[in-house]
Design an enzyme around this catalytic site. Structure first.
Site, PDB file in Angstrom:
ATOM      1  N   SER A 245       0.763  -1.240  -0.029  1.00 26.46           N
ATOM      2  CA  SER A 245      -0.179  -0.073  -0.045  1.00 26.46           C
ATOM      3  C   SER A 245       0.853   1.445   0.173  1.00 26.46           C
ATOM      4  O   SER A 245       0.211   2.478  -0.037  1.00 26.46           O
ATOM      5  CB  SER A 245      -0.896   0.005   1.162  1.00 26.46           C
ATOM      6  OG  SER A 245      -0.423   0.057   2.354  1.00 26.46           O
ATOM      7  N   LYS A 290      -5.043   4.306   8.794  1.00 26.27           N
ATOM      8  CA  LYS A 290      -4.043   4.893   8.241  1.00 26.27           C
ATOM      9  C   LYS A 290      -4.464   6.524   8.136  1.00 26.27           C
ATOM     10  O   LYS A 290      -3.651   7.349   8.544  1.00 26.27           O
ATOM     11  CB  LYS A 290      -3.879   4.724   6.733  1.00 26.27           C
ATOM     12  CG  LYS A 290      -3.480   3.254   6.498  1.00 26.27           C
ATOM     13  CD  LYS A 290      -3.119   2.708   5.048  1.00 26.27           C
ATOM     14  CE  LYS A 290      -2.483   1.260   5.105  1.00 26.27           C
ATOM     15  NZ  LYS A 290      -2.509   0.862   3.705  1.00 26.27           N
TER      16      LYS A 290
END
Length: 350
Positions: A245, A290
């Protein structure tokens, strides 16, 4: 009678200590016993700049930040209880968290490849965006996931295994491996060799008819393992992370350093998203955690992967910002070029 009274007196005198001792033993057992769960929470939001070296110096006034999710495997019961009552954490069974991988080691090997693949694709995407040549070669075939019909897991093959040989013959590409399988028939056994993390493996697996196209195969979804050699001395330092990611943010940093243009414009730009060789930004998991990490580091903007056919990342990002009252701005990103154009249009931060 005297003996009975003595014992009764002893028990009345010492029962509180006995009870405390039993509770301590139970506490220690509960504390030490690992449970088959994984806990998720906010990870880190760090500058990509010190983790990517290209041989080209660039003074960035702001930061391009990659974000992570913190995961905890084999927690004890107290950690699980805490995570369940904490609205910023999540508890998942190991089987669900790992996608049914053979074991945690196999899952971690797969995550390590995802990270390495992300670095390779970041290089390809960056150099393609700059119209610069880059050398790409296949050097193996990874077992991305095993199909339900496959008999390979029972015969020792795992997710994350990188196959380099079949019956002693070098098979460094998906095409070569597949073509070799077509010379066999259903029920034949093939000896596969390669690497499993830092180790090597060798196992015999039976071939089946693939349910998707009736071709002969082992029964796994595969991906190429790429060796990418750029013309510049690019080095990455993401060994302590796993998964793909950080791909988008790696790519932006490579472009910034090689073009000499500070894409941050003085802002803290956090983000996430996988990157394909053609610059497509892919969806990821754990975007809520996140975002928490990015907000903690006072990011100004957060680049969110977006797909017209699947808006799950964008929807969860919006909901997280609203529910937790996070102080950052969300930006939809589907392609690398969109991210570059957005950053270039930002006014310089005073």
């Amino acid at each position: 009678m005297q003996m009975k009274n003595s014992r009764s007196h002893w028990f009345r005198r010492y029962w509180p200590s006995i009870l405390i001792g039993v509770l301590i033993v139970l506490f220690v057992i509960a504390y030490m016993k690992p449970l088959p769960y994984m806990l998720y929470g906010a990870g880190t939001a760090e500058s990509v700049h010190p983790r990517v070296e290209t041989g080209h110096k660039l003074d960035e006034k702001g930061e391009l930040m990659f974000t992570t999710v913190s995961t905890y495997s084999n927690p004890n019961i107290f950690s699980v209880i805490y995570a369940r009552i904490n609205k910023r954490m999540e508890v998942r069974p190991v089987a669900e968290a790992t996608g049914g991988a053979t074991n945690l080691k196999a899952y971690r090997n797969l995550l390590a490849w995802m990270r390495d693949s992300s670095e390779a694709n970041a290089l390809i995407a960056a150099y393609t965006a700059m119209n610069k040549p880059i050398d790409v070669k296949e050097q193996g075939v990874i077992v991305y996931s095993l199909l339900a019909e496959s008999q390979a897991r029972d015969n020792g093959l795992q997710e994350g295994d990188i196959i380099t040989k079949a019956d002693g013959k070098e098979t460094l590409s998906v095409k070569t491996l597949s073509e070799y399988f077509q010379t066999k028939k259903v029920g034949d056994t093939v000896v596969l060799e390669g690497t499993r993390g830092d180790e090597t493996f060798k196992t015999s697996v039976p071939l089946i008819k693939m349910p998707s196209d009736n071709r002969i195969g082992v029964g796994f979804i595969n991906q190429p393992v790429l060796k990418v050699t750029p013309p510049d001395p690019v080095k990455f330092d993401f060994a302590d992370t796993g998964g793909p990611s950080a791909g988008l943010m790696m790519t932006l940093e490579i472009i910034a350093q090689l073009t000499g243009e500070d894409l941050t414009r003085g802002y803290k730009i956090a983000g996430t998203g996988t990157i394909s060789a053609d610059g497509t930004v892919g969806l990821i998991g754990g975007i809520n955690y996140k975002l928490m990490a990015a907000d903690r580091e006072k990011a100004d903007y957060f680049l969110v992967p977006f797909n017209d056919k699947n808006s799950s990342n964008w929807d969860l990002a919006q909901q997280t910002v609203k529910d937790l009252k996070l102080d950052l701005k969300l930006v939809k990103i589907s392609k690398l070029q969109e991210a570059v154009e957005f950053l270039k249009k930002l006014e310089l931060k005073s």
